[in-house]
Motif scaffolding. Sequence first.
Motif, PDB file in Angstrom:
ATOM      1  N   PRO A   1      -5.201  14.920   9.393  1.00 46.12           N
ATOM      2  CA  PRO A   1      -5.961  13.681   9.645  1.00 46.12           C
ATOM      3  C   PRO A   1      -6.924  13.328   8.517  1.00 46.12           C
ATOM      4  O   PRO A   1      -7.119  12.149   8.205  1.00 46.12           O
ATOM      5  N   VAL A   2      -7.530  14.347   7.889  1.00 41.92           N
ATOM      6  CA  VAL A   2      -8.412  14.058   6.766  1.00 41.92           C
ATOM      7  C   VAL A   2      -7.614  13.480   5.597  1.00 41.92           C
ATOM      8  O   VAL A   2      -8.021  12.515   4.946  1.00 41.92           O
ATOM      9  N   ALA A   3      -6.461  14.084   5.313  1.00 42.81           N
ATOM     10  CA  ALA A   3      -5.609  13.575   4.231  1.00 42.81           C
ATOM     11  C   ALA A   3      -5.111  12.167   4.540  1.00 42.81           C
ATOM     12  O   ALA A   3      -5.004  11.326   3.641  1.00 42.81           O
ATOM     13  N   ALA A   4      -4.812  11.885   5.814  1.00 42.77           N
ATOM     14  CA  ALA A   4      -4.365  10.541   6.193  1.00 42.77           C
ATOM     15  C   ALA A   4      -5.454   9.519   5.936  1.00 42.77           C
ATOM     16  O   ALA A   4      -5.198   8.415   5.433  1.00 42.77           O
ATOM     17  N   LEU A   5      -6.701   9.866   6.274  1.00 39.81           N
ATOM     18  CA  LEU A   5      -7.813   8.940   6.031  1.00 39.81           C
ATOM     19  C   LEU A   5      -7.988   8.668   4.540  1.00 39.81           C
ATOM     20  O   LEU A   5      -8.084   7.507   4.109  1.00 39.81           O
ATOM     21  N   LEU A   6      -8.028   9.723   3.731  1.00 37.03           N
ATOM     22  CA  LEU A   6      -8.259   9.547   2.291  1.00 37.03           C
ATOM     23  C   LEU A   6      -7.091   8.827   1.623  1.00 37.03           C
ATOM     24  O   LEU A   6      -7.295   7.945   0.775  1.00 37.03           O
ATOM     25  N   ALA A   7      -5.866   9.201   1.994  1.00 36.61           N
ATOM     26  CA  ALA A   7      -4.699   8.577   1.366  1.00 36.61           C
ATOM     27  C   ALA A   7      -4.602   7.103   1.735  1.00 36.61           C
ATOM     28  O   ALA A   7      -4.320   6.250   0.881  1.00 36.61           O
ATOM     29  N   PHE A   8      -4.850   6.771   3.002  1.00 36.97           N
ATOM     30  CA  PHE A   8      -4.776   5.370   3.409  1.00 36.97           C
ATOM     31  C   PHE A   8      -5.901   4.565   2.762  1.00 36.97           C
ATOM     32  O   PHE A   8      -5.705   3.401   2.377  1.00 36.97           O
ATOM     33  N   GLY A   9      -7.080   5.161   2.620  1.00 36.23           N
ATOM     34  CA  GLY A   9      -8.157   4.475   1.919  1.00 36.23           C
ATOM     35  C   GLY A   9      -7.818   4.218   0.458  1.00 36.23           C
ATOM     36  O   GLY A   9      -8.103   3.143  -0.079  1.00 36.23           O
ATOM     37  N   ALA A  10      -7.192   5.217  -0.197  1.00 37.69           N
ATOM     38  CA  ALA A  10      -6.772   5.015  -1.589  1.00 37.69           C
ATOM     39  C   ALA A  10      -5.714   3.929  -1.703  1.00 37.69           C
ATOM     40  O   ALA A  10      -5.715   3.134  -2.652  1.00 37.69           O
ATOM     41  N   LEU A  11      -4.808   3.878  -0.711  1.00 40.50           N
ATOM     42  CA  LEU A  11      -3.773   2.842  -0.722  1.00 40.50           C
ATOM     43  C   LEU A  11      -4.396   1.459  -0.583  1.00 40.50           C
ATOM     44  O   LEU A  11      -4.025   0.519  -1.304  1.00 40.50           O
ATOM     45  N   MET A  12      -5.343   1.301   0.344  1.00 42.35           N
ATOM     46  CA  MET A  12      -6.000   0.007   0.525  1.00 42.35           C
ATOM     47  C   MET A  12      -6.801  -0.389  -0.721  1.00 42.35           C
ATOM     48  O   MET A  12      -6.898  -1.567  -1.057  1.00 42.35           O
ATOM     49  N   ARG A  13      -7.351   0.588  -1.417  1.00 40.93           N
ATOM     50  CA  ARG A  13      -8.095   0.286  -2.651  1.00 40.93           C
ATOM     51  C   ARG A  13      -7.157  -0.247  -3.726  1.00 40.93           C
ATOM     52  O   ARG A  13      -7.499  -1.184  -4.460  1.00 40.93           O
ATOM     53  N   GLN A  14      -5.968   0.320  -3.851  1.00 42.29           N
ATOM     54  CA  GLN A  14      -5.009  -0.165  -4.834  1.00 42.29           C
ATOM     55  C   GLN A  14      -4.525  -1.568  -4.469  1.00 42.29           C
ATOM     56  O   GLN A  14      -4.353  -2.421  -5.347  1.00 42.29           O
ATOM     57  N   VAL A  15      -4.317  -1.811  -3.159  1.00 42.98           N
ATOM     58  CA  VAL A  15      -3.914  -3.151  -2.736  1.00 42.98           C
ATOM     59  C   VAL A  15      -5.016  -4.162  -3.042  1.00 42.98           C
ATOM     60  O   VAL A  15      -4.758  -5.276  -3.499  1.00 42.98           O
ATOM     61  N   HIS A  16      -6.268  -3.767  -2.818  1.00 40.57           N
ATOM     62  CA  HIS A  16      -7.395  -4.666  -3.112  1.00 40.57           C
ATOM     63  C   HIS A  16      -7.467  -4.979  -4.600  1.00 40.57           C
ATOM     64  O   HIS A  16      -7.696  -6.136  -4.998  1.00 40.57           O
ATOM     65  N   ALA A  17      -7.275  -3.974  -5.438  1.00 35.93           N
ATOM     66  CA  ALA A  17      -7.327  -4.216  -6.885  1.00 35.93           C
ATOM     67  C   ALA A  17      -6.209  -5.154  -7.321  1.00 35.93           C
ATOM     68  O   ALA A  17      -6.409  -6.040  -8.164  1.00 35.93           O
ATOM     69  N   TYR A  18      -5.027  -4.994  -6.731  1.00 41.52           N
ATOM     70  CA  TYR A  18      -3.897  -5.866  -7.087  1.00 41.52           C
ATOM     71  C   TYR A  18      -4.165  -7.304  -6.652  1.00 41.52           C
ATOM     72  O   TYR A  18      -3.948  -8.245  -7.425  1.00 41.52           O
ATOM     73  N   LEU A  19      -4.653  -7.490  -5.422  1.00 47.10           N
ATOM     74  CA  LEU A  19      -4.934  -8.837  -4.942  1.00 47.10           C
ATOM     75  C   LEU A  19      -6.082  -9.476  -5.716  1.00 47.10           C
ATOM     76  O   LEU A  19      -6.086 -10.693  -5.934  1.00 47.10           O
ATOM     77  N   ALA A  20      -7.068  -8.682  -6.127  1.00 49.45           N
ATOM     78  CA  ALA A  20      -8.172  -9.223  -6.909  1.00 49.45           C
ATOM     79  C   ALA A  20      -7.693  -9.724  -8.269  1.00 49.45           C
ATOM     80  O   ALA A  20      -8.152 -10.757  -8.770  1.00 49.45           O
ATOM     81  N   ARG A  21      -6.760  -8.990  -8.890  1.00 48.06           N
ATOM     82  CA  ARG A  21      -6.205  -9.452 -10.169  1.00 48.06           C
ATOM     83  C   ARG A  21      -5.410 -10.734  -9.990  1.00 48.06           C
ATOM     84  O   ARG A  21      -5.417 -11.608 -10.851  1.00 48.06           O
ATOM     85  N   ARG A  22      -4.684 -10.848  -8.859  1.00 52.05           N
ATOM     86  CA  ARG A  22      -3.915 -12.066  -8.617  1.00 52.05           C
ATOM     87  C   ARG A  22      -4.824 -13.255  -8.340  1.00 52.05           C
ATOM     88  O   ARG A  22      -4.510 -14.396  -8.705  1.00 52.05           O
ATOM     89  N   ALA A  23      -5.968 -12.997  -7.669  1.00 51.10           N
ATOM     90  CA  ALA A  23      -6.857 -14.100  -7.303  1.00 51.10           C
ATOM     91  C   ALA A  23      -7.595 -14.656  -8.504  1.00 51.10           C
ATOM     92  O   ALA A  23      -7.835 -15.853  -8.597  1.00 51.10           O
TER      93      ALA A  23
END
Length: 300
Positions: A132-154
């Motif tokens: 569960p700890v790894a799931a939290l950290l990995a999903f948070g890292a995934l959302m951070r990468q998605v945010h960076a990608y969308l920010a570059r597109r915006a």
Amino acid sequence: MSTAARVDTPSTGVEAASTPVDVENAITVTAAVLTVVLTAVAFWLSYEHLQEVAAAHGMASAVARSWAWPATVDLFIVIGELLILRASLAHKVDWWAIGLVTAGDGASIALNVAGVGKDANALNYVVAAVPPVAALLAFGALMRQVHAYLARRASTPITTPLTGVDRPSTPVDISVDHPPAAPATPPAVTADPVPDRPALPVGVKAVSTPVDTDPVSVDARSTAVDLCMPVVYTNRVDQLVRALYGTDFVQPSTARMTMAMAAAGLGASESTARTARGRVKTREPYLADFPGSLRVEAVG
């Protein structure tokens, strides 16, 4: 026999993309793929362990319910992370979403650890807590990468045209079989003879007319020219609001801004529109002199 002269123009000084850019893109893609794999594996391990806990505590005979029960815990993490991503893109803080992630992850870790039992080895508790700890950290890292990608597109980068770039080198054949004839010499132009001044009668003196040669004073005044750098907006909502000033030439109303934001797929938050309008006026104070919109609103 004809001869030809070969003339080469200067070559273009633009080179292909450098290798480090390709390496950076490859690293980014690899990290994204590994993050997705890690998130899926961690959620699967946590989910399956919670299913075993549910089956051991009253749901052994109901297999479907024992597999559905862990979703009531782990899905809070997914929902909260997505809401945090949405708030981050809107430059806000969603405390409710943070609370959902905290509650979901805390419950998942506690239930995974508690499902081991009372008399288990300490390493068993560690093994149960890692997914569960790894799931939290990995999903948070995934959302951070998605945010960076969308920010570059915006963001809309402003590219300046390259200067000093010549056209590609193109050979030009110039035939010199028959050299061009020398231009004909224009005929000489003879000026008309200037007539002689008539002779003055005897006893008459030529009187010269005085000419006032005082220079006229010229008051040369320099004109100050203010040179300023253009204002660049990286936020997409700010860009949209600034464009409304140049389109309507009036103060954009809240309704006008939210309509434009909705058409651009940026939501329809009135507070976001008014905040962006305030930032634009702060960076370009002269925009406050624009007349108000013809439509009267209760809140603007």
